[in-house]
Write an enzyme that holds these catalytic residues in place. Sequence first.
Site, PDB file in Angstrom:
ATOM      1  N   ARG A   1      -7.341   1.353   7.474  1.00 57.21           N
ATOM      2  CA  ARG A   1      -7.465   1.717   6.132  1.00 57.21           C
ATOM      3  C   ARG A   1      -8.370   0.819   5.800  1.00 57.21           C
ATOM      4  NH1 ARG A   1      -2.474   4.905   4.419  1.00 57.21           N
ATOM      5  NH2 ARG A   1      -3.299   4.534   2.318  1.00 57.21           N
TER       6      ARG A   1
ATOM      7  N   TYR B   1     -13.011  -1.761   1.944  1.00 55.00           N
ATOM      8  CA  TYR B   1     -14.449  -1.160   1.776  1.00 55.00           C
ATOM      9  C   TYR B   1     -15.722  -2.285   1.630  1.00 55.00           C
ATOM     10  CZ  TYR B   1     -18.039   1.029  -0.708  1.00 55.00           C
ATOM     11  OH  TYR B   1     -19.403   1.833  -0.872  1.00 55.00           O
TER      12      TYR B   1
ATOM     13  N   LYS C   1       1.427  -9.235   9.119  1.00 55.67           N
ATOM     14  CA  LYS C   1       1.764  -7.892   9.578  1.00 55.67           C
ATOM     15  C   LYS C   1       0.577  -7.401  10.154  1.00 55.67           C
ATOM     16  CE  LYS C   1       2.448  -3.386   7.338  1.00 55.67           C
ATOM     17  NZ  LYS C   1       2.706  -2.674   6.040  1.00 55.67           N
TER      18      LYS C   1
ATOM     19  N   ILE D   1       7.661  -4.311   9.214  1.00 51.62           N
ATOM     20  CA  ILE D   1       7.500  -3.844   7.623  1.00 51.62           C
ATOM     21  C   ILE D   1       7.134  -2.564   7.920  1.00 51.62           C
ATOM     22  CG2 ILE D   1       6.217  -4.066   5.703  1.00 51.62           C
ATOM     23  CD1 ILE D   1       5.667  -6.930   6.540  1.00 51.62           C
TER      24      ILE D   1
ATOM     25  N   THR E   1       0.771  -1.258  -0.165  1.00 51.72           N
ATOM     26  CA  THR E   1      -0.118   0.005  -0.001  1.00 51.72           C
ATOM     27  C   THR E   1       0.895   1.331  -0.044  1.00 51.72           C
ATOM     28  OG1 THR E   1      -0.291  -0.290   2.505  1.00 51.72           O
ATOM     29  CG2 THR E   1      -2.309  -1.106   1.075  1.00 51.72           C
ATOM     30  N   THR E   2       1.960   1.321   0.636  1.00 52.22           N
ATOM     31  CA  THR E   2       2.949   2.320   0.482  1.00 52.22           C
ATOM     32  C   THR E   2       3.560   2.560  -0.879  1.00 52.22           C
ATOM     33  OG1 THR E   2       3.551   1.877   3.107  1.00 52.22           O
ATOM     34  CG2 THR E   2       5.047   3.513   1.669  1.00 52.22           C
TER      35      THR E   2
END
Length: 298
Positions: A142, A111, A165, A207, A48-49
Amino acid sequence: MTANTITGSMVALVTPLHGDGAVDYVGLKRLIEWHVASGTHAIVAVGTTGESATLDYEEHIAVIRATVDLTAGRVPVIAGTGANSTREALALARGAKAAGADAHLSVTPYYNKPTQEGLLQHFRVIADAVDLPMILYNVPGRTAVDMAPETTLALAEHRNIVGIKEATGSIERMRDVMARRPEGFAVYSGEDNLGAASMLSGGQGSISVTANVAPRLMSRMAEAALGGNSEEAEHLDGRLAPLHRELFCQTNPIPVKWALHRMGLIGPTLRLPLTPLADFCHAGLEQALGEAGCLDRQ
């Protein structure tokens, strides 16, 4: 790979972009060479980063393949493969395996807010179909879904699911999973401010977003923590603490891309809907970079 093969400071690497939004592969090579030289223990590509949400499938797999080729076996590559469609996540996992990744990182579907049973079925379908070590990724802030420890532990029994993670912001959550996990199942911190504490508690690594800008300090901190040297780990983490805070003054990866551009390593480009770092964040992040020696690339 076994669950404890990949340990230490694992950078959640940004994806550098040209001004027109195309992937900057020269910039990617520059970052990878710097991380290998700085002691980063593993590279997470297109997590995602790495702006995975705005890269299309072909770009996503191309960046994974390029990262595998550029690292050339010097450090493990973990491919980001998460999606909120099980079919899409499965396709990404297959693509990551074909590209030569050592493992893949799969976030809980965002979502659509699946139930715990939906999470079990989602990850089992992928793990059954793709013979590549999978690291689960739980980040409810998130995704709007929190994978319960009982769900994690049930999935941990699958031969291809080797770790998680955890990014709930709770060290107690990580310690709970550590206490009840099967032998060899890895727990990685997904929160930079909890990385040292998690490793000193028996976790396998961090991470990290902070590792993007301070790879040497992060690798030294992780090695100290994994070696049980709490005094050294906490000292180094204290130096990193301002970065852990300021790199989240706005939505990740907005601040870290600004920081890397300030350090002369990449261009400033983000893909919409992400926008450049707000002015009110600049001074604090600049100060944190300076205190950690990042402006001298320490």
